[in-house]
Scaffold this motif. Sequence first.
Motif, mmCIF file in Angstrom:
data_model
loop_
_atom_site.group_PDB
_atom_site.id
_atom_site.type_symbol
_atom_site.label_atom_id
_atom_site.label_comp_id
_atom_site.label_asym_id
_atom_site.label_seq_id
_atom_site.Cartn_x
_atom_site.Cartn_y
_atom_site.Cartn_z
ATOM 1 N N GLN A 72 0.830 -1.200 0.000
ATOM 2 C CA GLN A 72 0.000 0.000 0.000
ATOM 3 C C GLN A 72 0.870 1.258 0.000
ATOM 4 O O GLN A 72 0.606 2.216 -0.724
ATOM 5 C CB GLN A 72 -0.904 -0.011 1.237
ATOM 6 N N LEU A 73 1.936 1.238 0.807
ATOM 7 C CA LEU A 73 2.815 2.399 0.891
ATOM 8 C C LEU A 73 3.584 2.606 -0.416
ATOM 9 O O LEU A 73 3.765 3.741 -0.861
ATOM 10 C CB LEU A 73 3.776 2.243 2.065
ATOM 11 N N LYS A 79 5.766 2.786 -8.310
ATOM 12 C CA LYS A 79 6.898 1.872 -8.429
ATOM 13 C C LYS A 79 8.133 2.611 -8.955
ATOM 14 O O LYS A 79 8.052 3.420 -9.867
ATOM 15 C CB LYS A 79 6.536 0.734 -9.383
ATOM 16 N N GLY A 80 9.262 2.348 -8.338
ATOM 17 C CA GLY A 80 10.521 2.912 -8.806
ATOM 18 C C GLY A 80 10.896 4.241 -8.187
ATOM 19 O O GLY A 80 11.991 4.742 -8.429
ATOM 20 N N PHE A 81 10.008 4.805 -7.361
ATOM 21 C CA PHE A 81 10.324 6.119 -6.787
ATOM 22 C C PHE A 81 11.445 6.021 -5.758
ATOM 23 O O PHE A 81 12.372 6.823 -5.748
ATOM 24 C CB PHE A 81 9.075 6.735 -6.139
ATOM 25 N N CYS A 184 3.040 13.347 1.376
ATOM 26 C CA CYS A 184 4.431 13.428 0.926
ATOM 27 C C CYS A 184 4.549 13.198 -0.582
ATOM 28 O O CYS A 184 5.370 13.838 -1.255
ATOM 29 C CB CYS A 184 5.296 12.405 1.681
ATOM 30 N N ALA A 185 3.728 12.287 -1.107
ATOM 31 C CA ALA A 185 3.769 12.003 -2.539
ATOM 32 C C ALA A 185 3.367 13.221 -3.361
ATOM 33 O O ALA A 185 3.821 13.391 -4.503
ATOM 34 C CB ALA A 185 2.861 10.819 -2.866
ATOM 35 N N SER A 186 2.535 14.077 -2.782
ATOM 36 C CA SER A 186 2.104 15.280 -3.511
ATOM 37 C C SER A 186 3.122 16.408 -3.394
ATOM 38 O O SER A 186 2.997 17.421 -4.080
ATOM 39 C CB SER A 186 0.736 15.741 -2.990
ATOM 40 N N HIS A 187 4.153 16.223 -2.539
ATOM 41 C CA HIS A 187 5.184 17.257 -2.374
ATOM 42 C C HIS A 187 6.590 16.638 -2.319
ATOM 43 O O HIS A 187 7.316 16.798 -1.330
ATOM 44 C CB HIS A 187 4.931 18.069 -1.099
ATOM 45 N N PRO A 188 7.009 15.954 -3.376
ATOM 46 C CA PRO A 188 8.351 15.346 -3.364
ATOM 47 C C PRO A 188 9.461 16.380 -3.249
ATOM 48 O O PRO A 188 10.582 16.050 -2.857
ATOM 49 C CB PRO A 188 8.415 14.600 -4.701
ATOM 50 N N GLU A 189 9.140 17.644 -3.564
ATOM 51 C CA GLU A 189 10.156 18.695 -3.492
ATOM 52 C C GLU A 189 10.575 19.004 -2.052
ATOM 53 O O GLU A 189 11.562 19.705 -1.825
ATOM 54 C CB GLU A 189 9.640 19.974 -4.165
#
Length: 308
Positions: A72-73, A79-81, A184-189
Amino acid sequence: MTKNRGIYITANDKVIEQAIALLKSIRFHDPDTPICLIPYDDKYQTIAKILKESYQVEIYQDLDFIERLSNQLYEIFGKGFFARPNQFRKQACWFGAFEKFIYIDTDIVVFDKIIETTDYLDKYDFICYDYQHSGGIKNVFTPKVLEDGVFSENDIQDMFNGGFWGAKKNTISEETLYQTFTECASHPEYFDFSQKTSDQPIINYMILKHVPQRFNIVRRPGGAPGSWAGSKHFQVQDHHLIDPNVNQPLDYLHWAGIRIQPGCPYWDIWKYYRYLGESIPDDEFLQIQKQPNLWQRIQKKISRNIMS
């Protein structure tokens, strides 16, 4: 069955030597505290057998839950991040058998009854024990978290290393985990993944956002020793280390970001615990042992070609 206090580790068959050194150091000072293995991946049968037979380490009871949680996480970021997404499997600690726990990476050895650090959990919900914050925000955040007001300068003084921390069970819920990862996924910066850290930035974000009752043990009255093997000033004393900055013995040593091999910092300390109760091989033998043979190099090359 719920237990009061315990230790979690993650490992697979690739880190057998490190895991043995860690477990020998723990059991030397503490033969009784329960220890639980969270498998790092599917290749853990050999290490699980060794750790259970020699050091009374049990496997996390609900492996299906670990798989569901980690999948889920992963899916939230895609994938691959992450360079090492399996590091997030340690988040199963929040939902395991121990009411109070510490999590310890395998590239660590301890110098005393380390479970006693959970005494701080009588007052706090989360503890850490390192000077990660003193090196600035690298390997955790980018300056953007300050520029956008996500965290204050005071907040980021509570950053910690993801290799050693402790908490109370269920302080973080599954819902909070998924919510945090989505944010966090919406703000990788906001995050510094330049050194291939995977879980550390995200978990720091989660703790700073959701656990106000937190404490870094280095802030205790009278100060506390460091713990990073990259620190050159520690003094060796009878297979222990002293931090002369505070004139205190270290509670643990962490080779974070350092390959444990002959010639590495404090190599003799690691070797002492790894071969405690055994005859100690010389460094030349261990160096040769670590070199991949021709067949291993061929297999690695084939694997790379298949993945490319």
